[in-house]
Design a protein around this motif. Structure first.
Motif, PDB file in Angstrom:
ATOM      1  N   PRO A  32     -26.907  40.761  11.998  1.00  9.98           N
ATOM      2  CA  PRO A  32     -26.210  41.933  12.555  1.00  9.98           C
ATOM      3  C   PRO A  32     -27.055  43.203  12.397  1.00  9.98           C
ATOM      4  O   PRO A  32     -27.808  43.350  11.440  1.00  9.98           O
ATOM      5  N   THR A  33     -26.882  44.102  13.331  1.00  6.53           N
ATOM      6  CA  THR A  33     -27.598  45.379  13.272  1.00  6.53           C
ATOM      7  C   THR A  33     -27.052  46.232  12.132  1.00  6.53           C
ATOM      8  O   THR A  33     -25.831  46.383  11.983  1.00  6.53           O
ATOM      9  N   ARG A  34     -27.940  46.753  11.326  1.00  9.45           N
ATOM     10  CA  ARG A  34     -27.544  47.639  10.227  1.00  9.45           C
ATOM     11  C   ARG A  34     -27.646  49.085  10.704  1.00  9.45           C
ATOM     12  O   ARG A  34     -28.590  49.464  11.395  1.00  9.45           O
ATOM     13  N   THR A  35     -26.668  49.901  10.287  1.00 13.89           N
ATOM     14  CA  THR A  35     -26.590  51.271  10.789  1.00 13.89           C
ATOM     15  C   THR A  35     -26.298  52.254   9.655  1.00 13.89           C
ATOM     16  O   THR A  35     -25.521  51.943   8.744  1.00 13.89           O
ATOM     17  N   LEU A  36     -26.902  53.430   9.745  1.00 11.13           N
ATOM     18  CA  LEU A  36     -26.597  54.533   8.849  1.00 11.13           C
ATOM     19  C   LEU A  36     -26.301  55.773   9.687  1.00 11.13           C
ATOM     20  O   LEU A  36     -27.006  56.053  10.667  1.00 11.13           O
ATOM     21  N   HIS A  37     -25.262  56.512   9.298  1.00 14.71           N
ATOM     22  CA  HIS A  37     -24.906  57.767   9.963  1.00 14.71           C
ATOM     23  C   HIS A  37     -24.923  58.895   8.938  1.00 14.71           C
ATOM     24  O   HIS A  37     -24.648  58.673   7.760  1.00 14.71           O
ATOM     25  N   LEU A  38     -25.213  60.105   9.404  1.00 17.62           N
ATOM     26  CA  LEU A  38     -25.061  61.279   8.553  1.00 17.62           C
ATOM     27  C   LEU A  38     -24.700  62.481   9.411  1.00 17.62           C
ATOM     28  O   LEU A  38     -25.399  62.809  10.367  1.00 17.62           O
ATOM     29  N   HIS A  39     -23.588  63.115   9.053  1.00 18.68           N
ATOM     30  CA  HIS A  39     -23.193  64.377   9.692  1.00 18.68           C
ATOM     31  C   HIS A  39     -23.798  65.505   8.878  1.00 18.68           C
ATOM     32  O   HIS A  39     -23.435  65.719   7.719  1.00 18.68           O
ATOM     33  N   LEU A  40     -24.738  66.255   9.478  1.00 20.38           N
ATOM     34  CA  LEU A  40     -25.444  67.298   8.743  1.00 20.38           C
ATOM     35  C   LEU A  40     -24.601  68.547   8.556  1.00 20.38           C
ATOM     36  O   LEU A  40     -24.661  69.194   7.505  1.00 20.38           O
ATOM     37  N   GLY A  41     -23.837  68.919   9.586  1.00 16.52           N
ATOM     38  CA  GLY A  41     -23.042  70.135   9.504  1.00 16.52           C
ATOM     39  C   GLY A  41     -23.125  70.923  10.795  1.00 16.52           C
ATOM     40  O   GLY A  41     -23.549  70.409  11.838  1.00 16.52           O
ATOM     41  N   PRO A  42     -22.741  72.194  10.772  1.00 15.38           N
ATOM     42  CA  PRO A  42     -22.741  73.008  12.003  1.00 15.38           C
ATOM     43  C   PRO A  42     -24.157  73.345  12.450  1.00 15.38           C
ATOM     44  O   PRO A  42     -25.085  73.426  11.638  1.00 15.38           O
ATOM     45  N   SER A  43     -24.307  73.595  13.739  1.00 19.81           N
ATOM     46  CA  SER A  43     -25.616  73.955  14.291  1.00 19.81           C
ATOM     47  C   SER A  43     -26.050  75.352  13.872  1.00 19.81           C
ATOM     48  O   SER A  43     -27.203  75.725  14.095  1.00 19.81           O
ATOM     49  N   THR A  44     -25.155  76.123  13.273  1.00 18.69           N
ATOM     50  CA  THR A  44     -25.539  77.430  12.738  1.00 18.69           C
ATOM     51  C   THR A  44     -26.338  77.295  11.447  1.00 18.69           C
ATOM     52  O   THR A  44     -26.930  78.269  10.978  1.00 18.69           O
ATOM     53  N   GLN A  45     -26.347  76.080  10.864  1.00 18.54           N
ATOM     54  CA  GLN A  45     -27.056  75.854   9.613  1.00 18.54           C
ATOM     55  C   GLN A  45     -28.100  74.746   9.699  1.00 18.54           C
ATOM     56  O   GLN A  45     -28.937  74.602   8.800  1.00 18.54           O
ATOM     57  N   HIS A  46     -28.067  73.964  10.758  1.00 18.52           N
ATOM     58  CA  HIS A  46     -28.983  72.832  10.888  1.00 18.52           C
ATOM     59  C   HIS A  46     -29.470  72.719  12.325  1.00 18.52           C
ATOM     60  O   HIS A  46     -28.803  73.177  13.261  1.00 18.52           O
ATOM     61  N   THR A  47     -30.638  72.086  12.498  1.00 19.51           N
ATOM     62  CA  THR A  47     -31.247  71.943  13.819  1.00 19.51           C
ATOM     63  C   THR A  47     -31.396  70.466  14.187  1.00 19.51           C
ATOM     64  O   THR A  47     -31.336  69.589  13.324  1.00 19.51           O
TER      65      THR A  47
ATOM     66  N   ALA B 180     -25.930  58.469  16.951  1.00 16.98           N
ATOM     67  CA  ALA B 180     -26.202  59.843  16.515  1.00 16.98           C
ATOM     68  C   ALA B 180     -25.129  60.800  17.012  1.00 16.98           C
ATOM     69  O   ALA B 180     -24.751  61.752  16.312  1.00 16.98           O
ATOM     70  N   LYS B 181     -24.624  60.557  18.211  1.00 15.82           N
ATOM     71  CA  LYS B 181     -23.562  61.422  18.740  1.00 15.82           C
ATOM     72  C   LYS B 181     -22.285  61.275  17.916  1.00 15.82           C
ATOM     73  O   LYS B 181     -21.570  62.257  17.687  1.00 15.82           O
ATOM     74  N   LYS B 182     -22.001  60.057  17.472  1.00 15.03           N
ATOM     75  CA  LYS B 182     -20.841  59.868  16.595  1.00 15.03           C
ATOM     76  C   LYS B 182     -21.036  60.597  15.267  1.00 15.03           C
ATOM     77  O   LYS B 182     -20.092  61.161  14.709  1.00 15.03           O
ATOM     78  N   ALA B 183     -22.283  60.578  14.766  1.00 14.43           N
ATOM     79  CA  ALA B 183     -22.573  61.303  13.524  1.00 14.43           C
ATOM     80  C   ALA B 183     -22.390  62.799  13.719  1.00 14.43           C
ATOM     81  O   ALA B 183     -21.884  63.500  12.835  1.00 14.43           O
ATOM     82  N   ALA B 184     -22.785  63.301  14.896  1.00 15.52           N
ATOM     83  CA  ALA B 184     -22.599  64.724  15.178  1.00 15.52           C
ATOM     84  C   ALA B 184     -21.127  65.087  15.199  1.00 15.52           C
ATOM     85  O   ALA B 184     -20.743  66.204  14.827  1.00 15.52           O
ATOM     86  N   GLU B 185     -20.294  64.161  15.617  1.00 18.69           N
ATOM     87  CA  GLU B 185     -18.850  64.414  15.655  1.00 18.69           C
ATOM     88  C   GLU B 185     -18.236  64.454  14.267  1.00 18.69           C
ATOM     89  O   GLU B 185     -17.120  64.942  14.096  1.00 18.69           O
ATOM     90  N   GLY B 186     -18.959  63.898  13.268  1.00 18.60           N
ATOM     91  CA  GLY B 186     -18.439  63.958  11.907  1.00 18.60           C
ATOM     92  C   GLY B 186     -18.555  62.676  11.110  1.00 18.60           C
ATOM     93  O   GLY B 186     -18.207  62.647   9.926  1.00 18.60           O
ATOM     94  N   LEU B 187     -19.062  61.592  11.699  1.00 20.31           N
ATOM     95  CA  LEU B 187     -19.139  60.304  11.019  1.00 20.31           C
ATOM     96  C   LEU B 187     -20.328  60.268  10.072  1.00 20.31           C
ATOM     97  O   LEU B 187     -21.451  60.596  10.461  1.00 20.31           O
ATOM     98  N   SER B 188     -20.090  59.868   8.828  1.00 13.25           N
ATOM     99  CA  SER B 188     -21.162  59.698   7.839  1.00 13.25           C
ATOM    100  C   SER B 188     -20.952  58.391   7.091  1.00 13.25           C
ATOM    101  O   SER B 188     -19.808  57.989   6.824  1.00 13.25           O
ATOM    102  N   SER B 189     -22.033  57.729   6.749  1.00 13.42           N
ATOM    103  CA  SER B 189     -21.964  56.515   5.934  1.00 13.42           C
ATOM    104  C   SER B 189     -21.609  56.884   4.498  1.00 13.42           C
ATOM    105  O   SER B 189     -21.692  58.054   4.092  1.00 13.42           O
TER     106      SER B 189
END
Length: 732
Positions: free
Chosen positions: A445-460, A553-562
């Motif tokens: 199975p494909t292994r996956t990691l997600h991370l939501h960094l935060g708002p674009s006012t603080q991260h790029t 990555a789009k799901k992570a941007a929405e707020g999903l984190s491992s």
């Protein structure tokens, strides 16, 4: 403290450190005296043997000391006057001024001077050869005693000057007794052997005029003088016959004049927060209001407007931020730079104190920067000052492949021979940023990691791409039976280039962690079968792994984190705020503020009828056409603003008796009459209107269309209306 000669050490850092100490003393009801030392011929008079001695005392490696010894021996120079060239003159002493090493070597040469202070009330600082001695006490009599002792003690400044062949020019030493303007404490001369130094009201230090009350009036006057001078120089560069186009004139002004005028503005001109300014009544300081006049000279030169032109109209057409917003931008950039300084920087601890503790009395410029912009160094990334060793670039524990084109990228990925493929991506949407990585292993199975960094006012997104690469490496690190070949694909070339970059940049600490992790993996695997290749995999090109990780990555941007335990150690706690993101967010706020102020202007409605895009660079692009002269460009701007030497305008300023058209006798010669109605110019108008598709064009159709600029310039020339210079026209 020693500033200068090293990375991330600037003149403004030295000024911040000094003003921070002075204001801190004032809060304790103390005063500060500063002696500004003037060393005669600092670099040429340096004694090589003394320099080598200082290097050894500071435990510089012997190899480097020998290298410097060989560098400074057997030197000579010649002098040339007209056609005469002198014989060789041997140089026995001196550090080569202008040599890249000269500033670093002089830091060692005068290091003993900074070791003179031996108590909390004493300090010394230097920016290369510009050194100061600082004394703090209850009154100036005591501070002068301390300064005199620092100069005359057995290992004091005068003894240092004698030992280092660096005599002080006592006639040029400057003394300032710093106290609040309400202080009544007496100032007396500083008595030194064979000299007496009277306290000065102000003096120039590192390009900034410091006054005894830190009111900055002297320096503001100096900045206004510089601005006036640069405005005059710019007017010469935009001469009517051969001058620069408005676009290039603006570039010259923003790249040369503004940095000169606003040098060290984060020390002497920190503005009020934007949310405390009203749209009409800006509430800016008197100093900034005075400086605005210097920018007017620049915008008049850029646009070709007349002196009667409103300032906001000039700014919007020249696409130059109003000066109070330009100052805000400069100060915010300074604040973010200071917040990212490494812990060993002399300004790092003061900046953290200023950010975490608000003071009501005697705020230093550093307090104003940190508090006004809400920047906290403890949650902002640290950017190392020193570059990576370029000699180690070829020793990376991986290889990087960046194909020349999208097609080449797709082809290389299709023929890749690695056994296991990993893909990473960063994404930003709806003002939020996230990253993801997947590991594809045949039969599993494909292994996956997600991370939501935060708002674009603080991260790029760039930061998210680096995070994705780090998570991809973590998937490789935790892969069982990993003694095989891996590829790690990313669709962002800048992120891959950051892994080999020598200079430091925002997000560099994540790139450093990637290098460290990759080295550990290679050491752990310790197998000839293991290999790792970073590869650019072009986005949206049909590469299956890319498309899959893009959705993750789009799901992570929405707020999903491992789960935190599944992530790399660096990512198990909130990431520090990114400097680039903070600056971009501020830029957005400043632009929005400019729009608010422009819309509140009484001139906005009429001007926007012609060009609703203002404020923007559209007009500069429109008018910077090589086919029209600088004079024609100026006339077109004057037509847009209705500040043009037609009689309706001239009558307003009492330069003519009436507004009557001299060509046809119409009672009001304005822009509408000149362009559309005057029968005198019917033939010339026909040649103009035939280039316009509309049967009944309006002002905006003539003055705001790129295809009409050249015909409009031809129309102006053909009418001959402005051929004669009018003595009664307000000059531009």
């Amino acid at each position: 403290m020693h500033f200068g000669g090293g990375p991330a050490r600037t003149t403004t850092d030295a000024l911040h450190a000094l003003t921070y100490r002075i204001k801190g003393a004032w809060r304790k009801k103390q005063v500060v005296s500063v002696l500004f030392l003037d060393i005669e011929g600092a670099f040429p008079n340096a004694v090589n043997e003394r320099l080598e001695h200082n290097l050894k005392m500071r435990q510089v490696p012997v190899k480097l000391v020998k290298f410097i010894h060989n560098l400074l021996k057997e030197r000579h120079t010649t002098l040339k006057f007209d056609d005469h060239i002198s014989d060789r003159i041997n140089l026995d002493n001196g550090i080569g001024q202008g040599d890249p090493l000269s500033m670093i070597l002089y830091q060692y040469y005068n290091a003993d001077l900074l070791d003179i202070p031996n108590g909390p009330e004493e300090s010394a600082a230097a920016y290369v050869d510009d050194a100061i001695l600082v004394a703090t006490a209850r009154d100036f009599t005591e501070t002068h005693k301390i300064l005199a002792d620092m100069m005359t003690r057995p290992e004091g400044a005068i003894k240092w000057a004698k030992d280092h062949n660096s005599q002080f020019e006592f006639s040029k030493l400057a003394l300032i007794d710093f106290a609040h303007r309400n202080s009544k404490k007496t100032r007396s001369p500083l008595l030194l052997p064979n000299s007496s130094i009277e306290p000065s009201i102000s003096t120039k230090y590192l390009g900034v005029f410091l006054d005894q009350h830190l009111m900055w009036n002297t320096h503001v006057a100096h900045a206004i003088k510089k601005g006036t001078l640069w405005g005059t120089q710019l007017r010469r560069a935009v001469a009517p016959s051969w001058g620069l186009t408005p676009k290039h004139a603006r570039k010259l002004y923003t790249s040369v004049a503004i940095p000169k005028i606003l040098y060290a503005v984060d020390v002497w001109g920190v503005p009020r927060p934007l949310d405390q300014l009203e749209a009409h009544k800006k509430g800016t300081s008197k100093a900034i209001a005075k400086l605005t006049s210097t920018q007017r000279a620049g915008t008049i030169a850029i646009t070709g407007g007349l002196r009667t032109m409103p300032t906001d109209v000039l700014d919007t057409h020249a696409f130059l931020l109003p000066l109070h917003l330009e100052i805000d931008k400069h100060c915010h950039r300074a604040a973010t730079r200071i917040a990212t300084l490494s812990p060993d920087h002399p300004l790092s601890k003061p900046a953290r104190r200023c950010a975490n503790r608000a003071v009501k009395r005697h705020k230093s410029p550093l307090h104003a920067l940190m508090q006004n912009y809400g920047i906290r160094p403890d949650i902002t990334e640290t950017i190392r000052a020193t570059p990576r060793n370029p000699a180690l670039t070829h020793k990376r524990p991986f290889t990087i492949s960046i194909p020349d084109s999208k097609d080449a990228s797709v082809d290389e990925e299709a023929h890749a021979t690695e056994n296991i493929k990993v893909y990473s991506d960063g994404s930003a949407q709806d003002g939020k940023v996230g990253a993801a990585a997947i590991l594809i292993k045949p039969g599993e199975p494909t292994r996956t990691l997600h991370l939501h960094l935060g708002p674009s006012t603080q991260h790029t997104v760039h930061e998210a791409e680096l995070v994705g690469l780090l998570m991809g490496l973590h998937l490789i690190k935790t892969d069982k039976k990993g003694k095989t070949s891996y590829s790690l694909g990313a669709d962002n070339q800048a992120a891959l280039s950051a892994l080999t970059a020598v200079k430091s940049a925002p997000g560099q600490y994540i790139a450093d962690e990637i290098l460290t992790t990759a080295a550990r993996i290679k050491k752990q695997r310790n197998s000839p079968n293991y290999s790792l290749k970073f590869r650019w995999t072009a986005g949206h090109s049909g590469i299956e792994g890319n498309e899959e990780v893009d959705g993750k990555a789009k799901k992570a941007a929405e707020g999903l984190s491992s789960d935190a335990k599944d992530l790399p150690p660096l990512l198990r706690r909130p990431l520090k705020q990114n400097k680039s993101a903070l600056r971009q967010h501020r830029k957005t706020l400043i632009k929005a503020r400019w729009n608010i102020e422009w819309k509140a202007s009484t001139r906005a409605t009429k001007t926007n009828d012609i060009d609703p895009s203002l404020p923007s660079n559209k007009y500069l692009k429109l008018i910077s056409d090589d086919r029209i002269s600088r004079t024609d460009a100026s006339r077109i701007f004057q037509l847009r603003s209705a500040h043009i030497p037609l009689n309706a305008y001239l009558e307003r300023f009492k330069r003519v008796d009436n507004a009557r058209c001299p060509a046809c006798g119409h009672p009001k010669e304005n822009v509408q009459h000149f362009l559309f109605d005057c029968p005198k110019y019917s033939y010339e108008r026909w040649a103009l209107f035939k280039h316009c598709k509309k049967r009944n064009p309006k002002l905006e159709d003539i003055l705001n269309k790129s295809k009409m600029i050249v015909p409009l310039a031809n129309f102006i020339q053909a009418t001959g209306r402005f051929d004669q210079e009018l003595n009664n026209t307000p000059s531009n």
